[in-house]
Design a protein around this motif. Structure first.
Motif, PDB file in Angstrom:
ATOM      1  N   GLY A   1       0.809  -1.220   0.000  1.00  0.00           N
ATOM      2  CA  GLY A   1       0.000   0.000   0.000  1.00  0.00           C
ATOM      3  C   GLY A   1       0.838   1.264   0.000  1.00  0.00           C
ATOM      4  O   GLY A   1       2.070   1.232  -0.048  1.00  0.00           O
ATOM      5  N   ARG A   2       0.150   2.391   0.062  1.00  0.00           N
ATOM      6  CA  ARG A   2       0.794   3.702   0.080  1.00  0.00           C
ATOM      7  C   ARG A   2       0.105   4.588   1.110  1.00  0.00           C
ATOM      8  O   ARG A   2      -0.978   4.246   1.598  1.00  0.00           O
ATOM      9  CB  ARG A   2       0.694   4.395  -1.297  1.00  0.00           C
ATOM     10  CG  ARG A   2       1.167   3.567  -2.471  1.00  0.00           C
ATOM     11  CD  ARG A   2       2.622   3.163  -2.379  1.00  0.00           C
ATOM     12  NE  ARG A   2       3.513   4.332  -2.401  1.00  0.00           N
ATOM     13  CZ  ARG A   2       4.816   4.253  -2.120  1.00  0.00           C
ATOM     14  NH1 ARG A   2       5.353   3.088  -1.779  1.00  0.00           N
ATOM     15  NH2 ARG A   2       5.577   5.327  -2.185  1.00  0.00           N
ATOM     16  N   LYS A   3       0.724   5.736   1.382  1.00  0.00           N
ATOM     17  CA  LYS A   3       0.089   6.707   2.275  1.00  0.00           C
ATOM     18  C   LYS A   3      -0.788   7.692   1.514  1.00  0.00           C
ATOM     19  O   LYS A   3      -1.393   8.578   2.119  1.00  0.00           O
ATOM     20  CB  LYS A   3       1.158   7.470   3.068  1.00  0.00           C
ATOM     21  CG  LYS A   3       1.892   6.592   4.080  1.00  0.00           C
ATOM     22  CD  LYS A   3       2.893   7.393   4.883  1.00  0.00           C
ATOM     23  CE  LYS A   3       3.619   6.495   5.890  1.00  0.00           C
ATOM     24  NZ  LYS A   3       4.621   7.249   6.678  1.00  0.00           N
ATOM     25  N   THR A   4      -0.854   7.528   0.203  1.00  0.00           N
ATOM     26  CA  THR A   4      -1.719   8.387  -0.609  1.00  0.00           C
ATOM     27  C   THR A   4      -3.170   7.933  -0.470  1.00  0.00           C
ATOM     28  O   THR A   4      -3.449   6.781  -0.144  1.00  0.00           O
ATOM     29  CB  THR A   4      -1.310   8.312  -2.090  1.00  0.00           C
ATOM     30  OG1 THR A   4      -1.328   6.932  -2.497  1.00  0.00           O
ATOM     31  CG2 THR A   4       0.078   8.859  -2.285  1.00  0.00           C
ATOM     32  N   LEU A   5      -4.096   8.854  -0.727  1.00  0.00           N
ATOM     33  CA  LEU A   5      -5.511   8.509  -0.631  1.00  0.00           C
ATOM     34  C   LEU A   5      -5.930   7.560  -1.742  1.00  0.00           C
ATOM     35  O   LEU A   5      -6.910   6.826  -1.613  1.00  0.00           O
ATOM     36  CB  LEU A   5      -6.374   9.776  -0.683  1.00  0.00           C
ATOM     37  CG  LEU A   5      -6.234  10.703   0.526  1.00  0.00           C
ATOM     38  CD1 LEU A   5      -7.098  11.938   0.344  1.00  0.00           C
ATOM     39  CD2 LEU A   5      -6.610   9.976   1.823  1.00  0.00           C
ATOM     40  N   LYS A   6      -5.195   7.565  -2.869  1.00  0.00           N
ATOM     41  CA  LYS A   6      -5.484   6.660  -3.972  1.00  0.00           C
ATOM     42  C   LYS A   6      -4.211   5.959  -4.405  1.00  0.00           C
ATOM     43  O   LYS A   6      -3.142   6.568  -4.447  1.00  0.00           O
ATOM     44  CB  LYS A   6      -6.067   7.419  -5.173  1.00  0.00           C
ATOM     45  CG  LYS A   6      -7.483   7.918  -4.992  1.00  0.00           C
ATOM     46  CD  LYS A   6      -7.981   8.555  -6.281  1.00  0.00           C
ATOM     47  CE  LYS A   6      -9.439   8.962  -6.187  1.00  0.00           C
ATOM     48  NZ  LYS A   6      -9.925   9.540  -7.462  1.00  0.00           N
TER      49      LYS A   6
END
Length: 297
Positions: A16-21
């Motif tokens: 995953g990432r820390k971005t919203l998308k």
């Protein structure tokens, strides 16, 4: 949003990432989150926090029939109203509550309850609460109790919180399932559960749960003895089969673990189940992570 995971061989990965998308590659975060600890050990979890709402209002709605309660819940959702919580409580659960907490005054003619939380901006909460009251009254609500502050909300929510401990006053043993069905099939699955119960009259059954998303907690209670336990297990098996038949899932929240592993094939077709086992063998070839969980073979 993202995970740090230690795999069975000791290596560390990040998903995953820390971005919203983010739609880059496979969604490994959801895979690991849904794996019940069978694929890796989480050592860091990144979550997204939501701000506290400006206003919360709680409604406790009394109905003479289950059908009126379910119909009200369906119409609330159909009208694009999305309460933060909408709990259904059946007659058996109500009876348990009354025996457990004498001070809870629920009229004898009440056979179902809806407990509804609305949150957001004060103006929107007021408008939504008004619309919900209008909907439930059109569906023959006997009474609507409203709570506008924390203390009043706690009093109303105590009706829901009291159910689980109250059930043990009815019988010493229980099996708690967490089936979930499409919202359009809620009344049908409740009818099917009632019909199944008719074949096991010595057992007690109580249904309650998150009707807003179709998640019903079915509690089958039984007395001491091998025959009672066998009857309870048979009834659960029939309920799970019927849940899948109406397009539902055998677990909306609790997961499969050890107890439900024998029923996984009711819902998951052979090819999809084999893919899941292949993933398990790939990431944990020695079967050291939560051994025995999820897959019975």
């Amino acid at each position: 949003m993202s995970l740090e995971v230690v795999l069975a061989n000791g290596s560390v990965i990040h998903t995953g990432r820390k971005t919203l998308k983010s739609v880059t590659g496979y969604d490994l975060t959801r895979l690991f989150v849904g794996s019940e600890g069978t694929l890796g050990v989480f050592t860091r979890i990144t979550v997204k926090l939501l701000p506290l709402p400006e206003k919360i209002e709680t409604l406790l709605v009394f109905f003479a029939t289950t059908q009126d309660a379910v119909q009200s819940a369906s119409q609330i959702i159909f009208n694009n109203l999305l309460p933060r919580a909408m709990e259904f409580i059946d007659k058996s659960s109500i009876t348990c509550i009354q025996g457990y907490r004498q001070e809870m005054q629920i009229p004898a003619e009440v056979n179902a309850l809806l407990l509804i939380d609305i949150d957001g901006k004060e103006a929107s909460v007021k408008a939504e609460a008004s619309l919900i009251e209008e909907i439930v009254r059109k569906n023959h609500a006997i009474r609507v109790a409203s709570a506008k502050n924390g203390q009043e909300r706690d009093v109303l929510w105590e009706v829901r919180r009291a159910i689980s401990p109250a059930l043990y006053n009815i019988a010493p043993y229980k099996i708690n399932e967490d089936i979930c069905v499409p919202r359009s099939r809620i009344l049908e699955i409740l009818d099917r559960i009632a019909n199944i119960h008719n074949r096991y009259p010595s057992l007690k059954v109580a249904c309650f749960g998150h009707i807003g998303d179709g998640n019903i907690h079915v509690n089958v209670m039984y007395d001491k003895g091998d025959q009672q336990k066998t009857f309870a297990e048979r009834m659960i098996e029939e309920i799970l089969r019927n849940t899948v038949e109406v397009g539902g899932t055998i677990s909306g929240e609790h997961g499969i673990g050890n107890v439900k592993s024998a029923f996984l094939s009711y819902e998951i077709p052979p090819m999809e189940l084999e893919i899941m086992k292949d993933i398990k063998r790939l990431l944990d070839p020695k079967g050291i992570l939560n051994p025995g969980k999820m897959f019975s073979c």
